[in-house]
Design an enzyme around this catalytic site. Structure first.
Site, PDB file in Angstrom:
ATOM      1  N   HIS A 141      54.640  13.200 -81.239  1.00 26.13           N
ATOM      2  CA  HIS A 141      53.308  13.297 -80.630  1.00 26.13           C
ATOM      3  C   HIS A 141      53.376  13.566 -79.120  1.00 26.13           C
ATOM      4  O   HIS A 141      52.761  14.501 -78.634  1.00 26.13           O
ATOM      5  CB  HIS A 141      52.511  12.013 -80.926  1.00 26.13           C
ATOM      6  N   GLU A 174      42.309   7.586 -76.673  1.00 25.96           N
ATOM      7  CA  GLU A 174      43.462   6.686 -76.539  1.00 25.96           C
ATOM      8  C   GLU A 174      43.137   5.488 -75.646  1.00 25.96           C
ATOM      9  O   GLU A 174      44.036   4.842 -75.108  1.00 25.96           O
ATOM     10  CB  GLU A 174      44.685   7.447 -75.977  1.00 25.96           C
TER      11      GLU A 174
HETATM   12  P1  13P Z   1      41.420  12.800 -76.028  1.00 24.31           P
HETATM   13  O1  13P Z   1      40.814  14.160 -75.838  1.00 24.31           O
HETATM   14  O2  13P Z   1      40.511  11.882 -76.810  1.00 24.31           O
HETATM   15  O3  13P Z   1      41.902  12.211 -74.741  1.00 24.31           O
HETATM   16  O4  13P Z   1      42.695  12.994 -76.981  1.00 24.31           O
HETATM   17  C1  13P Z   1      43.788  13.754 -76.570  1.00 24.31           C
HETATM   18  C2  13P Z   1      45.075  13.226 -77.073  1.00 24.31           C
HETATM   19  O5  13P Z   1      46.103  13.670 -76.597  1.00 24.31           O
HETATM   20  C3  13P Z   1      45.097  12.193 -78.130  1.00 24.31           C
HETATM   21  O6  13P Z   1      46.373  11.669 -78.319  1.00 24.31           O
HETATM   22 ZN    ZN Z   2      47.984  12.902 -77.644  1.00 27.83          ZN
END
Ligand code: 13P
Ligand code: ZN
Length: 288
Positions: free
Chosen positions: A228, A133
């Site tokens: 999400h 992100e």
């Molecule tokens: P990352 O492990 O790449 O930080 O991703 C986790 C996440 O919550 C993506 O929205």
């Molecule tokens: Zn996430």
């Protein structure tokens, strides 16, 4: 300097174990544990970025150009020569709680703002990249700098109660979701008088979600990502967590009432106004 692994190892050691950053790492571990305990960080869920530029002088920052360099998908001119402490992609908050230094990296944005150096604790080992992100984190960090805001931390979590709320059609708008959250508990209004932003479902990890989220942060300290999770800002990771926690409490009260078949009444406009008499101008701005 470049290519000399011993030099990089020494430099990483200086950066990761800088005395002034000790409390920052301690707080990361503490909040990572809370996120795991709350069930808001399943698998590798959740991530954060902290602007730590102020902990280093120009000479120290200059030396970071020796680390591997990667292009960014967009340019962030205001972030040139800034240093961020960022959670590693794929890392677990439950592991972060036990050992933060092994689960984060620093990223140093180059002169042009269009690429970054990755600094890991052990440059001789596998190179763990920053969170997926990153576009959203850097966009918000740049916006904070442009606004001259005091906040230095951006935190993302999969807050179950808030995600559940965004699954309910009647609450998939900013007005409706704020009205519900403010109504469930007086503290929500007191601590988040500007409410939350709401972003309809968008593919994670993209520039698209970053741009949409930026709009939400023009007015809010927390932005919900439909189905999400959420993004929050704070002066510390602890404060960013608090901003999320307050909202989760409200959502929980709502679901608790619903689970026993009661439609919660919510605070009335009169009650909300009474609370907000302590925050001048609020009622006229938000209530019709
Ligand atoms: P990352 O492990 O790449 O930080 O991703 C986790 C996440 O919550 C993506 O929205
Ligand atoms: Zn996430």
């Amino acid at each position: 300097m470049i290519g000399n692994i011993d030099n990089l190892l020494n430099l990483s050691n200086d950066i990761f174990h800088k005395k002034e950053l000790k409390p920052v790492f301690a707080q990361i571990s503490c909040i990572a544990q809370y996120l795991w305990d709350r069930g808001w960080a399943e698998r590798n869920a959740g991530n954060f970025s902290i602007n730590v530029t102020g902990y280093f002088n120009d000479k120290e920052l200059d030396r970071l150009s020796a680390y591997p360099f990667f292009p960014l998908s967009r340019t962030y001119p205001d972030l040139a020569n800034s240093l961020f402490l960022v959670s590693g992609t794929g890392t677990r908050m439950r592991e972060m709680a036990k050992n933060a230094t092994e689960n984060v990296c620093f990223i140093y944005i180059g002169d042009s703002g269009s690429a970054y150096h990755i600094i890991v604790e052990n440059p001789a080992g596998e190179l763990a990249g920053p969170t997926s992100e990153l576009p959203t984190h850097l966009s918000i960090q740049q916006q904070l700098l442009q606004k001259k805001a005091s906040e230095k931390v951006v935190l993302h979590a999969h807050v179950t109660e808030l995600i559940a709320l965004t699954q309910l059609m009647p609450y998939t708008s900013e007005v409706a979701v704020n009205s519900l959250l403010w109504g469930m508990h007086p503290e929500t209004l007191l601590f988040l008088p500007d409410g939350v932003g709401f972003i309809p479902f968008t593919l994670p990890g993209t520039d698209h979600i970053a741009m949409a989220t930026l709009k939400g942060f023009e007015r809010h300290k927390v932005v919900l990502w439909e189905k999400h999770g959420c993004m929050a800002v704070g002066n510390s990771i602890s404060e960013a967590f608090d901003n999320i926690d307050i909202l989760a409490k409200s959502a929980k009260i709502y679901f608790l009432c619903k689970s026993i078949g009661i439609e919660p009444e919510g605070l009335s406009n009169v009650q909300l106004k009474a609370i907000h008499d302590t925050l001048p101008g609020w009622f006229d701005k938000f209530m019709i």
